[in-house]
Enzyme design. Structure first.
Site, short mmCIF file in Angstrom:
data_model
loop_
_atom_site.label_atom_id
_atom_site.label_comp_id
_atom_site.label_asym_id
_atom_site.label_seq_id
_atom_site.Cartn_x
_atom_site.Cartn_y
_atom_site.Cartn_z
N LYS A 198 28.55 15.41 6.26
CA LYS A 198 28.38 16.78 6.72
C LYS A 198 28.62 17.73 5.54
CE LYS A 198 31.08 19.93 8.30
NZ LYS A 198 30.45 21.14 7.72
N GLY A 251 37.54 19.96 -0.11
CA GLY A 251 37.56 21.30 0.45
C GLY A 251 38.93 21.91 0.28
N THR A 253 42.88 23.19 0.97
CA THR A 253 44.10 22.48 1.34
C THR A 253 44.40 22.62 2.84
OG1 THR A 253 44.97 22.69 -0.88
CG2 THR A 253 46.60 22.35 0.86
N ALA A 254 44.14 23.79 3.41
CA ALA A 254 44.42 23.98 4.84
C ALA A 254 43.57 23.01 5.67
CB ALA A 254 44.12 25.42 5.25
N THR A 255 42.32 22.82 5.28
CA THR A 255 41.46 21.87 6.02
C THR A 255 41.95 20.43 5.80
OG1 THR A 255 39.65 23.38 5.55
CG2 THR A 255 39.06 21.30 6.54
N GLU A 274 40.38 15.67 -1.60
CA GLU A 274 40.30 16.43 -2.86
C GLU A 274 40.36 17.90 -2.48
OE1 GLU A 274 40.33 14.86 -5.57
OE2 GLU A 274 39.47 12.89 -5.19
N CYS A 314 36.56 24.14 -8.32
CA CYS A 314 37.97 23.87 -8.04
C CYS A 314 38.76 23.65 -9.32
CB CYS A 314 38.08 22.64 -7.14
SG CYS A 314 37.18 21.23 -7.81
N GLU A 415 44.69 30.61 -4.48
CA GLU A 415 43.39 30.27 -5.04
C GLU A 415 42.39 31.38 -4.68
OE1 GLU A 415 41.38 26.91 -3.21
OE2 GLU A 415 40.67 26.26 -5.17
#
Ligand code: NDP
Length: 514
Positions: A198, A251, A253-255, A274, A314, A415
């Site tokens: 996805k 993606g 960090t929260a995800t 990652e 990133c 970030e």
């Protein structure tokens, strides 16, 4: 798809988009499963996708439902037994073919990646080349693998046997869409796993084209399935599906934390996460004073690390720390270089979306309110959601006088993921390392110095999965890629990817009468 495939230059793509616009029948992407494209039901949720450079709507992205995800995972599961047993030579041949077809259509991919993501065409070409390398690298890696064997004191011979782990969920972000998606798909298929991938809902176009490549290359049915949709429905259903044996995710960090939570009871699931970064660039005085050539290289490298792809990588070095004795000189020379070389609309693209534009703008507004110094750049204007035709342009911005604590210090900690860099002085090596490591993240770091001892002394103390000394973004695909701290879990690349996509068993063969 035919019309899209033929639009392999910016002019042709623009003509196609204008034709679509005037016909009021927008380009609608289709899910790819069982080697077939299928249009989503019109009643299904669709999301509009916008061109960052103009703000115009260029496509409609269907959102796969939990039922769509279930069907695609079941297809991938059904394809797994045959694919996992397909001889490596055959898997290698097919993946080599994928690499060749992307290479034959390099400009097509670059054009649509640039339109869809906002990056410059030149930057998009570099990333397409890296996508080609992802497939060619893993297609040959699997032909040259070795595994370990050991003797147990004349009692038994042991050897390591690897099996493909199963069906994977491959989820990628919007900043380098094709490159990061293929960085997952190539090793996953090479090591014998099947997948449901996805891409980000914001940048789905290159994944749609990639699906057509898989068909052309003749990959067996359902080995790779690509579903479009958002994280909330499609992504969540995919990672939590019980028949998915692993998740390779890139993606925020929260995800990453949400994925960990969603899979906490599924111990069998391999997770490779990652995540975000807030990477430091350390500039020591000697890098500026040794020679004019060293000075020029130092400024060029720090600028490239800050502003490539409008800071939407990133691995960008968004916090620059400079030795006090050369601080003023560096700030002046760096700002002059950035102004001359990073020109919005020419060498700097547009940021990916209106939402992201507003987020970056918010940080710049804070910088202004808190009295930070804009060496170059400014707070961009507010753009309303209904305004089209403007594009999401933010000038490269260099900030100094950034507070280390209290209000405004979030610019050093969070970030921003855009064309914004801060510059702060440091007194000595210990302080430089302290500043660099004062972050919840630990993805990458850049060290600019000509002192050989310092390269290792400082380089080996930095909390970063990737340390670049006097260079940036150099990659060898066999080296471990990944972050420390909240920048991620696991490493990918060469045999590290094999650890993600395979399971190891140790076989013991008795060599004596037992
Ligand atoms: P997000 O975490 O928002 O999204 C990444 C992907 O995850 C998207 O495809 C998204 O779908 C999907 N997603 C969102 N929520 C869920 C969920 N609950 N379950 C499963 N999937 C979900 O990141 P961004 O797209 O905003 O990308 C930027 C981030 O990626 C930055 O933090 C950046 O540092 C990081 N990044 C890290 C890299 C690394 O190698 N460490 C490399 C590149 C970027 P959708 O967008 O459709 O909602």
């Amino acid at each position: 798809m035919e019309a899209l495939w033929a639009a392999n230059s910016l002019d042709k793509a623009d003509a196609l988009l204008q034709q679509i616009d005037s016909a009021s029948s927008p380009l609608t992407l289709q899910h790819f499963s069982q080697n077939t494209f299928s249009a989503a039901d019109e009643s299904a949720k669709h999301i509009d996708s916008f061109e960052p450079k103009t703000g115009r709507c260029i496509a409609r992205i269907p959102c796969a439902s939990a039922a769509d995800v279930d069907a695609a995972v079941k297809s991938a599961k059904a394809a797994f037994p045959a694919w996992s047993k397909t001889p490596r030579a055959e898997r290698s041949r097919l993946l080599r073919r994928v690499s060749d077809i992307i290479a034959e259509n390099r400009e097509l991919f670059a054009v649509w990646e640039s339109i869809d993501q906002g990056k410059t065409l030149e930057r998009a070409r570099i990333e397409v080349d890296r996508a080609i390398s992802n497939f060619s690298y893993f297609s040959t890696f699997i032909l040259h693998e070795s595994t370990s064997s050991r003797m147990v004191d004349g009692v038994a011979l042991t050897y390591e046997h690897r099996s493909p782990a199963g069906v994977f969920a491959l989820i990628s972000p919007w900043n380098m869409p094709l490159y990061l998606l293929t960085w997952k798909i190539a090793p996953c298929l090479a090591f014998g796993c099947t997948a449901v991938a996805k891409p980000s809902e914001v940048t789905s176009m290159s994944a749609f084209l990639l699906a057509a490549v898989f068909r052309q290359a003749g990959l067996p049915d359902s080995v790779i399935n690509i579903l479009f949709g958002d994280g909330a429905v499609t992504g969540s259903a995919l990672v939590a599906h019980p028949a998915v044996h692993g998740v390779s995710f890139t993606g925020g960090t929260a995800t990453g934390i949400a994925i960990r939570r969603a899979t906490v009871h599924q111990i069998y699931k391999h997770l490779s996460l990652e995540l975000g970064g807030k990477n430091p660039t350390l500039v020591f005085a000697d890098a500026l004073t040794t020679s004019p050539a060293s000075r020029a290289k130092t400024i060029r490298t720090a600028a490239m690390a800050a502003f490539e792809n409008q800071g939407e990588i990133c691995l960008c070095g968004s916090r620059i720390y400079v030795e006090q004795s050369v601080y003023d000189e560096f700030v002046a020379a760096f700002t002059e270089y950035v102004t001359a070389h990073y020109r919005t609309g020419e060498t700097v693209g547009a940021v990916v979306s209106l939402q992201h534009y507003a987020k970056i703008r918010g940080y710049l507004e804070t910088a202004q309110h808190r009295g930070m110094t804009f060496q170059t750049g400014s707070v961009p204007p507010v753009i309303d959601a209904g305004e089209t035709g403007k594009g999401y342009w933010i000038e490269p911005t260099v900030l100094t006088d950034v507070p280390a604590t209290g209000p405004g210090s979030e610019l050093l900690r969070e970030e921003i993921f855009g064309p914004v860099v801060t510059i702060v002085p440091f007194a000595d090596e210990d302080e430089a390392v302290g500043f660099a490591n004062d972050s919840e993240y630990g993805l990458a770091a850049v060290l600019l110095t000509n002192d050989g001892g310092r390269m290792r002394r400082v380089g080996e103390q930095l909390d970063a999965g990737l340390v670049w000394v006097n260079c940036w973004l150099v990659r060898e695909l066999g080296t471990p890629f990944g972050g420390m701290k909240n920048s991620g879990t696991g490493r990918e690349g060469g045999e590290y990817s094999r650890d993600v996509f395979t399971v190891a068993r140790t076989v013991h063969l008795a060599t004596v009468e037992w």
